[in-house]
Design a protein around this motif. Structure first.
Motif, mmCIF file in Angstrom:
data_model
loop_
_atom_site.group_PDB
_atom_site.id
_atom_site.type_symbol
_atom_site.label_atom_id
_atom_site.label_comp_id
_atom_site.label_asym_id
_atom_site.label_seq_id
_atom_site.Cartn_x
_atom_site.Cartn_y
_atom_site.Cartn_z
ATOM 1 N N ALA A 55 0.853 -1.187 0.000
ATOM 2 C CA ALA A 55 0.000 0.000 0.000
ATOM 3 C C ALA A 55 0.890 1.238 0.000
ATOM 4 O O ALA A 55 1.823 1.340 0.808
ATOM 5 N N VAL A 56 0.597 2.141 -0.942
ATOM 6 C CA VAL A 56 1.403 3.364 -1.053
ATOM 7 C C VAL A 56 0.461 4.562 -1.169
ATOM 8 O O VAL A 56 -0.612 4.454 -1.764
ATOM 9 N N PRO A 57 0.837 5.695 -0.625
ATOM 10 C CA PRO A 57 -0.057 6.852 -0.719
ATOM 11 C C PRO A 57 -0.028 7.518 -2.091
ATOM 12 O O PRO A 57 -1.015 8.106 -2.510
ATOM 13 N N ASP A 58 1.097 7.425 -2.807
ATOM 14 C CA ASP A 58 1.261 8.149 -4.075
ATOM 15 C C ASP A 58 1.917 7.205 -5.080
ATOM 16 O O ASP A 58 3.092 6.846 -4.925
ATOM 17 N N LEU A 59 1.149 6.799 -6.103
ATOM 18 C CA LEU A 59 1.660 5.775 -7.027
ATOM 19 C C LEU A 59 2.877 6.252 -7.816
ATOM 20 O O LEU A 59 3.861 5.521 -7.948
ATOM 21 N N ASP A 60 2.820 7.472 -8.351
ATOM 22 C CA ASP A 60 3.949 7.963 -9.161
ATOM 23 C C ASP A 60 5.224 8.008 -8.341
ATOM 24 O O ASP A 60 6.305 7.627 -8.802
ATOM 25 N N PRO B 118 1.896 3.240 5.107
ATOM 26 C CA PRO B 118 2.360 2.464 3.956
ATOM 27 C C PRO B 118 3.005 1.148 4.399
ATOM 28 O O PRO B 118 3.590 1.089 5.477
ATOM 29 N N GLY B 119 2.895 0.121 3.535
ATOM 30 C CA GLY B 119 3.539 -1.150 3.866
ATOM 31 C C GLY B 119 2.877 -2.320 3.184
ATOM 32 O O GLY B 119 2.016 -2.158 2.319
ATOM 33 N N LYS C 226 -8.317 2.636 3.665
ATOM 34 C CA LYS C 226 -8.491 2.304 5.087
ATOM 35 C C LYS C 226 -7.208 1.706 5.667
ATOM 36 O O LYS C 226 -6.838 1.995 6.806
ATOM 37 N N PHE C 227 -6.542 0.882 4.850
ATOM 38 C CA PHE C 227 -5.295 0.266 5.314
ATOM 39 C C PHE C 227 -4.261 1.339 5.626
ATOM 40 O O PHE C 227 -3.580 1.304 6.659
ATOM 41 N N LEU C 228 -4.152 2.334 4.725
ATOM 42 C CA LEU C 228 -3.166 3.410 4.924
ATOM 43 C C LEU C 228 -3.492 4.231 6.172
ATOM 44 O O LEU C 228 -2.588 4.601 6.937
ATOM 45 N N ALA D 52 -2.220 2.206 -4.751
ATOM 46 C CA ALA D 52 -2.564 3.517 -4.195
ATOM 47 C C ALA D 52 -4.086 3.665 -4.209
ATOM 48 O O ALA D 52 -4.762 3.193 -5.131
ATOM 49 N N PRO D 53 -4.660 4.300 -3.186
ATOM 50 C CA PRO D 53 -6.114 4.386 -3.098
ATOM 51 C C PRO D 53 -6.701 5.432 -4.035
ATOM 52 O O PRO D 53 -6.134 6.514 -4.208
ATOM 53 N N LEU D 54 -7.862 5.118 -4.620
ATOM 54 C CA LEU D 54 -8.612 6.120 -5.381
ATOM 55 C C LEU D 54 -9.534 6.890 -4.451
ATOM 56 O O LEU D 54 -9.926 8.006 -4.732
ATOM 57 N N ARG D 55 -9.898 6.231 -3.343
ATOM 58 C CA ARG D 55 -10.833 6.836 -2.380
ATOM 59 C C ARG D 55 -10.378 6.493 -0.965
ATOM 60 O O ARG D 55 -9.804 5.431 -0.740
#
Ligand code: MC0
Length: 157
Positions: free
Chosen positions: A25-30, A93-94, A86-88, A76-79
């Motif tokens: 899980a990452v907050p920012d895909l790029d 992240p992790g 929710k995981f983030l 990365a989450p869209l929502r």
């Protein structure tokens, strides 16, 4: 053993082919793609948005061809209220999931249900590259969210 006859042995049947990927899980895909390619030297193999799962995801690998490639999925989450959102919020992240590849998701799901394992969806859903996917609840998999993926026929090994 009577008359020296061998008792038939029932060998366990493989349910899983291999580890397909580990999901982070990452907050920012790029930014995550940049870090994993530029710092760790992974290659970007594939990228897509999965509205139903509420994710923008990228598959990175050690090579362009399976089965040589080990794969990591960046999610990365869209929502905010999506599984990754929710995981983030809860964990930061992790590592969010471990994914096993299967040849026949319906069969494996039926076997696992028969053995008392809870799958999250009554029917499979669509995952990366058109794969059929389902998940085992983390409480039934030793605290790990386990994804099961059946790749489309052309990509299966
Ligand atoms: C929650 N738990 C986890 C976990 N998420 N444990 C290990 N790994 C995780 N990722 C634990 C919590 O700590 C909690 O334990 C219990 O499970 C219930 O958690 P919750 O916070 O109440 O539940 P939710 O609302 O966060 O839902 C968790 C659940 C959800 C696994 C049901 O994340 C889900 O539906 N995941 C499947 C879909 C998914 O992950 N989609 C994104 C990837 P305690 O002990 O505190 O009660 S999409 C994807 O992967 C596709 C694109 C693909 O590969 O093709």
């Amino acid at each position: 053993m009577e008359n020296g006859a061998h008792t038939p042995v029932t060998l366990p049947q493989d349910l899983f082919i291999c580890i397909d990927h580990v999901g982070l899980a990452v907050p920012d895909l790029d930014e995550a793609i940049r870090f994993h390619t530029e710092v760790f030297g992974w290659r970007l193999l594939h990228r897509e948005t999965n509205e139903e799962q509420g994710v923008e995801e990228a598959m990175i690998g050690t090579g362009s061809q399976l089965p040589e490639s080990a794969q990591i999925q960046l999610l990365a989450p869209l929502r905010e209220d999506s599984a990754i959102g929710k995981f983030l919020t809860k964990n930061g992240p992790g590592m969010q999931q471990l994914c096993y590849r299967v040849a026949d998701l319906e069969h494996v799901s039926a076997v696992l249900r028969e053995r008392g394992v809870r799958l999250l969806y009554p029917e499979s859903k669509t995952g990366t590259g058109g794969a059929r996917i389902n998940f085992v609840h983390p409480k039934d998999a030793g605290g790990v969210l386990l994804e099961l993926t059946e790749p489309p026929a052309a990509a299966a090994h």
